[in-house]
Design an enzyme around this catalytic site. Structure first.
Site, short mmCIF file in Angstrom:
data_model
loop_
_atom_site.label_atom_id
_atom_site.label_comp_id
_atom_site.label_asym_id
_atom_site.label_seq_id
_atom_site.Cartn_x
_atom_site.Cartn_y
_atom_site.Cartn_z
N HIS A 53 -14.30 -31.55 -7.62
CA HIS A 53 -14.01 -29.85 -8.03
C HIS A 53 -12.91 -29.76 -8.87
CE1 HIS A 53 -16.32 -29.06 -3.94
NE2 HIS A 53 -15.58 -30.17 -3.49
N SER A 81 -6.55 -28.56 -37.53
CA SER A 81 -6.90 -27.25 -37.65
C SER A 81 -6.31 -26.96 -38.90
CB SER A 81 -6.19 -26.44 -36.60
OG SER A 81 -5.66 -25.22 -36.80
N LYS A 129 -1.94 -28.98 -34.26
CA LYS A 129 -3.40 -29.29 -33.63
C LYS A 129 -3.54 -30.77 -34.25
CE LYS A 129 -5.60 -27.12 -31.29
NZ LYS A 129 -6.36 -25.81 -31.52
N GLU A 181 -16.10 -33.40 -28.76
CA GLU A 181 -16.70 -31.96 -28.46
C GLU A 181 -17.99 -32.11 -29.07
OE1 GLU A 181 -13.71 -28.84 -29.75
OE2 GLU A 181 -12.89 -30.47 -30.37
#
Ligand code: ARG
Length: 475
Positions: A167, A288, A294, A301
């Site tokens: 979970h 970024s 970043k 991804e």
């Protein structure tokens, strides 16, 4: 050298087909043509045509000298293609007619003998079989390399303990190597499925003609053997209309992407500031355009995100094939973009995932500080009570209440007060709490499938032996 087309010669050009009084509407031509995307089949189409021409000559269906000129012409076409000198022509519709059209330019009307006893219906699906066998081998190589990258990680990270989750809540600690080996297990099943699929791709449809076979005395077994197939389809209708091998491939790829998307997701999470378990190598991250701080795990991804197109193509081809009466239909031309996109996607995803795994850095210090700071030894604490005769349900209840209390006050096991020990954990003593250390919790799981170091070491070594050579026996 080009030979001008003799008047009335049979050519693949639709403009010259006497069945039609008008030229094809320009938009229709673009709509029906597949040469914009089937061009990559050319080497397979040429290989199939060479075998077919040889067979026609062997069987006395066309003169040997004509077959030799056809074969030399086809070889020239392949050279032109490889040199980037051959360009697809839309008016020739698809790769098959482009090859035949170019052959006509090279050797003249004898080119027209090549298509004797053959249809584009058995030809196109032959090309797809040859293409898939080829790319399947390449993908198997990439898959094996990815499995080895995971095995290398399991070796390098041996001994590191990470929180194991259910979970997405810290549940019980596990060895990081055990975690990597879970992915090895998934990918080994993918390996097994790929090799099972190879058995079914390995049949030649050539000889089925348009749908029913051909009245010429052809030798489909000979062409199949020459092209490296283990056999010939048993039924001509099935041979021209079977796309199972493509759907199976897409289903296989979809499952691979399910696995890699789970890995991608974990790498995204684990490399975040909040988890901080690992850092991606700069070669596998981007920045970024706006936020200077970043460092984004784009590769992970995209590995996760590219599952979408793969699942979509599987659904697409299933839908194309559903309800199609026998045998060939132009609908089936839709198989190519789906399959090619998935082949390209996996040929990119598999190596980049392996590279990302090989270069990431695990933050051992952060993990060491992190594990054991949660209550993930709670099951083991309950088990200690059970070992002293407390029924499991009661033990579960007592530990649950203790954890609620500790959590409210931000205390760990070591900060349990004497009265709490007495109230909730009797008859356990403070020494018993040593067995809640992450190393002890991990070490206690000694079943062959468990996370104890001895078991994980044995699993790793068995897997290493399986993958010591390029082609382990499919499991
Ligand atoms: N371009 C077609 C395809 O990709 C080849 C087969 C065409 N056959 C036909 N009878 N129109 O499926």
């Amino acid at each position: 050298m080009t030979t001008p087309l003799p008047e009335g010669a049979t050519t693949p050009s639709r403009a010259r087909n006497p069945r039609f009084a008008k030229a094809l509407d320009a938009k229709t031509q673009a709509f029906t043509a597949s040469v914009g995307f089937d061009w990559r089949l050319l080497p397979y189409d040429v290989a199939g045509s060479i075998a077919h021409a040889r067979m026609l000559a062997r069987q006395g269906i066309i003169p040997t000298e004509a077959a030799e000129r056809i074969i030399r012409g086809l070889e020239t076409i392949l050279e032109e293609y490889r040199a980037g000198q051959l360009l697809p022509r839309l008016e020739w519709e698809d790769v098959h007619m482009n090859v035949e059209g170019r052959l006509h330019e090279l050797i003249g009307p004898e080119a027209g003998m090549l298509h004797t006893a053959r249809s584009r219906n058995d030809q196109v699906v032959l090309d797809m079989h040859l293409y898939m066998k080829d790319r399947g081998q390449v993908l198997a190589g990439h898959l094996a390399d990815l499995i080895r990258a995971l095995l290398d990680r399991a070796e390098a990270d041996f001994g590191i303990i990470v929180p194991g989750y259910t979970h997405l809540q810290a549940a019980q600690p596990v060895l990081l190597s055990h975690h990597w080996l879970a992915y090895v297990a998934m990918l080994e099943r993918d390996w097994g499925r790929l090799h099972d699929w190879f058995k079914r791709v390995d049949y030649s449809p050539l000889g089925a003609g348009a749908l029913s076979g051909t009245p010429y005395p052809t030798d489909p077994a000979w062409t199949a053997k020459t092209l490296g197939f283990q056999g010939v389809y048993a039924n001509s209708l099935d041979a021209v209309s079977d796309r199972d091998f493509l759907i199976e491939f897409l289903a296989w790829a979809a499952l691979v992407m399910v696995h890699l998307s789970r890995l991608g997701e974990e790498l995204v999470l684990w490399s975040s500031h909040e988890f901080g378990y690992l850092r991606m190598d700069d070669a596998y991250s981007t920045g970024s355009s706006m936020m200077p701080q970043k460092k984004n795990p784009d590769v992970a991804e995209l590995v996760r995100g590219k599952s979408g197109r793969v699942f979509g193509h599987l659904m697409g081809l299933l839908t194309v094939m559903k309800g199609l009466p026998l045998a060939y239909h132009s609908d089936m031309q839709e198989d190519k973009e789906a399959v090619f996109d998935v082949v390209d996607t996996l040929e990119a995803v598999l190596p980049v995932t392996a590279g990302m795994l090989r270069t990431l850095v695990v933050d051992r210090a952060r993990l060491a500080a992190r594990v054991g700071r949660d209550y993930s030894a709670a099951t083991d604490l309950a088990d200690l009570l059970v070992a002293r005769g407390v029924p499991f349900r009661e033990a579960h209840h007592r530990v649950g209440q203790l954890v609620a209390q500790l959590e409210r006050e931000g205390r760990g096991w070591r900060e349990i007060r004497d009265e709490e020990l007495k109230q909730w954990l009797s008859p356990l003593t403070r020494q018993d709490l040593d067995r809640l250390a992450p190393e002890a919790v991990v070490g206690a799981r000694r079943q062959p499938l468990g996370t104890a170091p001895d078991q994980v070491r044995a699993a790793l070594e068995t897997a290493r032996r399986r993958w010591a050579n390029e082609t382990p026996t499919a499991r």
